[in-house]
Design an enzyme around this catalytic site. Structure first.
Site, mmCIF file in Angstrom:
data_model
loop_
_atom_site.group_PDB
_atom_site.id
_atom_site.type_symbol
_atom_site.label_atom_id
_atom_site.label_comp_id
_atom_site.label_asym_id
_atom_site.label_seq_id
_atom_site.Cartn_x
_atom_site.Cartn_y
_atom_site.Cartn_z
ATOM 1 N N HIS A 15 76.168 85.034 81.447
ATOM 2 C CA HIS A 15 75.346 83.983 82.055
ATOM 3 C C HIS A 15 74.241 84.581 82.919
ATOM 4 O O HIS A 15 74.507 85.429 83.776
ATOM 5 C CB HIS A 15 76.265 83.111 82.914
ATOM 6 C CG HIS A 15 75.631 81.892 83.473
ATOM 7 N ND1 HIS A 15 75.761 81.509 84.788
ATOM 8 C CD2 HIS A 15 74.857 80.924 82.891
ATOM 9 C CE1 HIS A 15 75.136 80.372 84.996
ATOM 10 N NE2 HIS A 15 74.567 79.997 83.867
ATOM 11 N N GLU A 42 72.739 84.657 78.120
ATOM 12 C CA GLU A 42 72.009 83.404 78.384
ATOM 13 C C GLU A 42 71.022 83.674 79.507
ATOM 14 O O GLU A 42 71.280 84.504 80.406
ATOM 15 C CB GLU A 42 73.007 82.325 78.821
ATOM 16 C CG GLU A 42 72.396 80.945 79.049
ATOM 17 C CD GLU A 42 71.995 80.648 80.483
ATOM 18 O OE1 GLU A 42 71.518 79.532 80.739
ATOM 19 O OE2 GLU A 42 72.117 81.538 81.367
ATOM 20 N N ASP A 44 67.363 81.628 81.692
ATOM 21 C CA ASP A 44 66.605 80.398 81.908
ATOM 22 C C ASP A 44 65.114 80.701 81.791
ATOM 23 O O ASP A 44 64.617 81.630 82.424
ATOM 24 C CB ASP A 44 66.915 79.856 83.296
ATOM 25 C CG ASP A 44 68.407 79.675 83.496
ATOM 26 O OD1 ASP A 44 68.983 78.774 82.858
ATOM 27 O OD2 ASP A 44 69.002 80.466 84.267
ATOM 28 N N HIS A 57 65.547 80.458 87.169
ATOM 29 C CA HIS A 57 66.422 79.286 87.093
ATOM 30 C C HIS A 57 65.885 78.104 87.871
ATOM 31 O O HIS A 57 65.890 76.965 87.403
ATOM 32 C CB HIS A 57 67.810 79.656 87.614
ATOM 33 C CG HIS A 57 68.783 78.520 87.581
ATOM 34 N ND1 HIS A 57 68.877 77.583 88.597
ATOM 35 C CD2 HIS A 57 69.694 78.148 86.640
ATOM 36 C CE1 HIS A 57 69.804 76.700 88.289
ATOM 37 N NE2 HIS A 57 70.319 77.014 87.114
ATOM 38 N N GLU A 117 67.711 79.284 77.541
ATOM 39 C CA GLU A 117 67.790 77.910 78.045
ATOM 40 C C GLU A 117 66.395 77.489 78.491
ATOM 41 O O GLU A 117 65.821 78.094 79.403
ATOM 42 C CB GLU A 117 68.783 77.777 79.203
ATOM 43 C CG GLU A 117 68.862 76.308 79.636
ATOM 44 C CD GLU A 117 69.631 76.055 80.913
ATOM 45 O OE1 GLU A 117 70.438 76.896 81.327
ATOM 46 O OE2 GLU A 117 69.391 74.969 81.497
HETATM 47 O O1 G3P Z 1 73.097 77.416 79.701
HETATM 48 C C1 G3P Z 1 74.273 77.209 80.396
HETATM 49 C C2 G3P Z 1 74.056 77.154 81.882
HETATM 50 O O2 G3P Z 1 73.171 78.172 82.237
HETATM 51 C C3 G3P Z 1 73.527 75.835 82.347
HETATM 52 O O3 G3P Z 1 73.480 75.704 83.731
HETATM 53 O O4 G3P Z 1 72.294 75.676 85.879
HETATM 54 O O5 G3P Z 1 73.385 77.755 85.123
HETATM 55 O O6 G3P Z 1 71.302 76.957 84.017
HETATM 56 P P1 G3P Z 1 72.572 76.559 84.718
HETATM 57 MG MG MG Z 2 71.073 78.411 82.405
#
Ligand code: G3P
Ligand code: MG
Length: 249
Positions: A15, A42, A44, A57, A117
């Site tokens: 993440h 993953e 953002d 993010h 994302e």
């Molecule tokens: O993509 C999964 C997760 O990253 C979604 O929540 O707020 O961590 O971007 P967040």
């Molecule tokens: Mg995310």
């Protein structure tokens, strides 16, 4: 019952690059995740004021950079000079916000697979979906395509219209009525659900409809076991030094 789409991605996904072990969404984070065996991350992706795609993010700069104010207010020329590492620890001082192109270069050089994302600033869902999809299609030519995901259906629809061949996934905090139809209507190959929202019936329902199911953010062994037993296809985790990636959970 539909067949499931081809799936070139591994089960474990780090993440924001490396969970909490390095400043999120920086190249240092991707390297840290890879050093612990992760083959996919993953992250953002959002837009600067002048529509450059880069990794961050939050909709504001304070938490993870030495900048101030709304992310979308600054052009890339200003964002590119910010420190995105010192907030995490002195060893990361000088780490920069990566442009999407820098991440693609890193992916090409290292073999890292990505879940991008799409994270629009308020009011910019369509444009962010368009630009991220356009750039991802251009930058990842010849590589395994990144999986594009978003909570924002408008962003996913814009990504679909811009680069229809790139795989998409709908992010879900909870399973509202119609969630499966929404994902199917967007031509998604997967849904990515908050772990608390998913059980075996939901996963089986998605599989029957031809969708893969991933979950975020899964940081404990019991929850990973529960979801694996329920049929999950992949887990996004912050706990990058906790799980044995080579063993079945
Ligand atoms: O993509 C999964 C997760 O990253 C979604 O929540 O707020 O961590 O971007 P967040
Ligand atoms: Mg995310």
């Amino acid at each position: 019952m539909h067949s499931l789409p081809p799936w070139p991605y591994p089960f474990w996904i780090a993440h924001r690059g490396a969970g909490k072990l390095a400043p999120e969404n920086t190249l240092a984070a991707f390297r840290a995740g890879q050093a612990r065996g992760f083959r996919m991350a993953e992250c953002d992706v959002t837009l600067s004021a002048d529509e450059q795609a880069f990794l961050l993010h939050d909709a504001t700069l304070e938490r993870t950079t030495d900048g101030h104010g709304p992310t979308a207010a600054l052009p890339w020329s200003a964002l590119s000079g910010l420190d995105a590492g010192a907030w995490h620890g002195p060893g990361f001082r000088g780490e920069r916000l990566p442009q999407l192109s820098a991440l693609a270069d890193h992916a090409r050089a290292s073999g890292l697979l990505l879940n991008l994302e799409i994270k629009p600033s308020p009011g910019r869902a369509v444009r962010t979906g368009e630009v991220v999809a356009r750039e991802a299609a251009r930058l990842w030519v010849g590589l395994t395509p990144p999986l594009l995901s978003s909570f924002e259906t408008e962003a996913l629809q814009a990504a679909r219209e811009t680069a229809p061949a790139l795989p998409r996934a709908l992010l879900l905090k909870r399973l509202e009525p119609g969630w499966l139809d929404t994902a199917l209507g967007l031509g998604c190959v997967a849904v990515v659900g908050h772990h608390g929202a998913l059980d075996a019936a939901a996963i089986a329902g998605a599989h029957d409809a031809g969708l893969r199911v991933l979950s975020y953010t899964v940081n404990t062994t019991p929850e990973a076991h529960r979801l694996r037993a329920a049929g999950i296809d992949g887990l996004i985790t912050d706990a990058i030094d906790h799980f044995d990636l080579g063993a079945p959970v």
